[in-house]
Design an enzyme around this catalytic site. Structure first.
Site, PDB file in Angstrom:
ATOM      1  N   ASP A 100       0.823  -1.208   0.000  1.00 56.46           N
ATOM      2  CA  ASP A 100       0.000   0.000   0.000  1.00 56.46           C
ATOM      3  C   ASP A 100       0.858   1.260   0.000  1.00 56.46           C
ATOM      4  O   ASP A 100       0.407   2.326  -0.419  1.00 56.46           O
ATOM      5  CB  ASP A 100      -0.926  -0.011   1.223  1.00 56.46           C
ATOM      6  CG  ASP A 100      -1.922   1.131   1.199  1.00 56.46           C
ATOM      7  OD1 ASP A 100      -2.361   1.524   0.098  1.00 56.46           O
ATOM      8  OD2 ASP A 100      -2.264   1.647   2.281  1.00 56.46           O
ATOM      9  N   ASP A 115       1.673   2.046  -4.150  1.00 55.43           N
ATOM     10  CA  ASP A 115       0.765   2.308  -5.270  1.00 55.43           C
ATOM     11  C   ASP A 115       0.559   3.802  -5.499  1.00 55.43           C
ATOM     12  O   ASP A 115       0.596   4.275  -6.641  1.00 55.43           O
ATOM     13  CB  ASP A 115      -0.580   1.586  -5.085  1.00 55.43           C
ATOM     14  CG  ASP A 115      -1.239   1.888  -3.747  1.00 55.43           C
ATOM     15  OD1 ASP A 115      -0.665   2.660  -2.952  1.00 55.43           O
ATOM     16  OD2 ASP A 115      -2.324   1.348  -3.494  1.00 55.43           O
ATOM     17  N   GLY A 116       0.368   4.553  -4.410  1.00 56.66           N
ATOM     18  CA  GLY A 116       0.196   5.997  -4.560  1.00 56.66           C
ATOM     19  C   GLY A 116       1.445   6.674  -5.087  1.00 56.66           C
ATOM     20  O   GLY A 116       1.379   7.561  -5.947  1.00 56.66           O
ATOM     21  N   ARG A 122       1.814   8.815  -8.678  1.00 55.49           N
ATOM     22  CA  ARG A 122       2.322  10.189  -8.800  1.00 55.49           C
ATOM     23  C   ARG A 122       3.568  10.242  -9.675  1.00 55.49           C
ATOM     24  O   ARG A 122       3.716  11.138 -10.505  1.00 55.49           O
ATOM     25  CB  ARG A 122       2.606  10.752  -7.409  1.00 55.49           C
ATOM     26  CG  ARG A 122       1.362  11.008  -6.579  1.00 55.49           C
ATOM     27  CD  ARG A 122       1.711  11.701  -5.272  1.00 55.49           C
ATOM     28  NE  ARG A 122       2.501  10.842  -4.393  1.00 55.49           N
ATOM     29  CZ  ARG A 122       1.982   9.984  -3.523  1.00 55.49           C
ATOM     30  NH1 ARG A 122       0.672   9.851  -3.432  1.00 55.49           N
ATOM     31  NH2 ARG A 122       2.762   9.247  -2.739  1.00 55.49           N
ATOM     32  N   ASP A 127      -7.426   1.018  -4.091  1.00 52.58           N
ATOM     33  CA  ASP A 127      -6.704   1.354  -2.865  1.00 52.58           C
ATOM     34  C   ASP A 127      -7.631   1.321  -1.658  1.00 52.58           C
ATOM     35  O   ASP A 127      -7.331   0.685  -0.641  1.00 52.58           O
ATOM     36  CB  ASP A 127      -6.060   2.731  -3.019  1.00 52.58           C
ATOM     37  CG  ASP A 127      -5.263   3.129  -1.783  1.00 52.58           C
ATOM     38  OD1 ASP A 127      -4.473   2.304  -1.299  1.00 52.58           O
ATOM     39  OD2 ASP A 127      -5.435   4.268  -1.303  1.00 52.58           O
ATOM     40  N   ASP A 141      -7.750  -1.760   1.218  1.00 50.73           N
ATOM     41  CA  ASP A 141      -7.478  -1.404   2.616  1.00 50.73           C
ATOM     42  C   ASP A 141      -8.620  -1.848   3.516  1.00 50.73           C
ATOM     43  O   ASP A 141      -8.401  -2.474   4.569  1.00 50.73           O
ATOM     44  CB  ASP A 141      -7.286   0.111   2.748  1.00 50.73           C
ATOM     45  CG  ASP A 141      -5.970   0.578   2.171  1.00 50.73           C
ATOM     46  OD1 ASP A 141      -5.083  -0.260   1.946  1.00 50.73           O
ATOM     47  OD2 ASP A 141      -5.827   1.798   1.950  1.00 50.73           O
TER      48      ASP A 141
END
Length: 229
Positions: free
Chosen positions: A49, A52-53, A57, A70, A74
């Site tokens: 986790d 991925d963000g 970006r 996401d 979660d």
């Protein structure tokens, strides 16, 4: 150049999301019999986790699908862990409290994401459940620090996961004199306040989301009423 649905499905952040789901599903058969294997797979799913963000970006691959993956991964991950915990003998008397926590967590995050998606400026756009422009973050210190400082967000999410992992594992090490039991008990005790604060943050999410959705509804009704006149 036009982007195809297949390309979006194969965005790197989304591939990370699929891997998280696979690891989570792989952990399920071991939850009641092999806690170490189960938690290794579960931890790997949670650990991804963090990437991925960042990948979205860095590669310019943010998408509504990625935001949905996401959030759902979660929520489902924590839900699966708690469901596996409450069927264990030591926790059955406390099942209702675990169920209330899961319900609050799912409803608050989904409502928060939905409140962003119904904003006229965001309809049809790629959005995230981690940003709600209708909320004045400067006037809401809880959400301001929670979402504007990644280290704080990571700390709360990680500590929350560690709490539930420790509680789950405690059922398999019932001897209070064992090193494992003492270590897990100390870990659960240390992270319990963070889990409780995160539940409060979920309440803030839920209230903010409900208010913002109501505000959008009110604006639309006012606009429709003005047109009717």
């Amino acid at each position: 150049m036009a982007t195809t649905p297949t390309q979006v499905l194969l965005f790197v952040p989304n591939l990370i999301g699929y891997a998280r789901i696979i690891l989570l599903v792989a952990a399920l058969p071991y939850m009641q019999t092999d806690p170490v294997t189960a938690m290794v797979l579960y931890f790997l799913s949670s650990f991804l986790d963090a990437f991925d963000g960042a990948a979205a970006r860095a590669l310019g691959q943010s998408s509504s699908l990625g935001a949905l993956l996401d959030m759902l991964t979660d929520r489902v991950g924590t839900c699966v862990l708690i469901m596996s915990t409450i069927v264990l003998e030591p926790y059955r008397p406390y099942a209702v409290w675990f169920q209330l926590w899961v319900g609050l967590d799912i409803v608050a995050h989904w409502a928060h994401m939905y409140s962003v998606m119904v904003q006229p400026a965001n309809e049809g756009a790629a959005v995230s459940h981690k940003k709600n422009e209708l909320i004045e973050l400067g006037n809401n210190p809880v959400l301001y620090y929670y979402y504007n400082y990644r280290s704080i967000l990571f700390f709360f999410c990680a500590a929350n996961e560690v709490f539930f992992i420790a509680v789950y594992l405690l059922a398999f090490y019932p001897d209070p004199n064992s090193v494992e039991h003492r270590g897990l008990w100390a870990t659960a005790a240390a992270t319990f306040p963070i889990m409780a604060i995160k539940a409060v943050i979920s309440c803030v999410h839920l209230y903010s989301a409900a208010y913002n959705i109501a505000a959008v509804d009110a604006d639309r009704r006012t606009a429709e009423s003005s047109k009717a006149k």
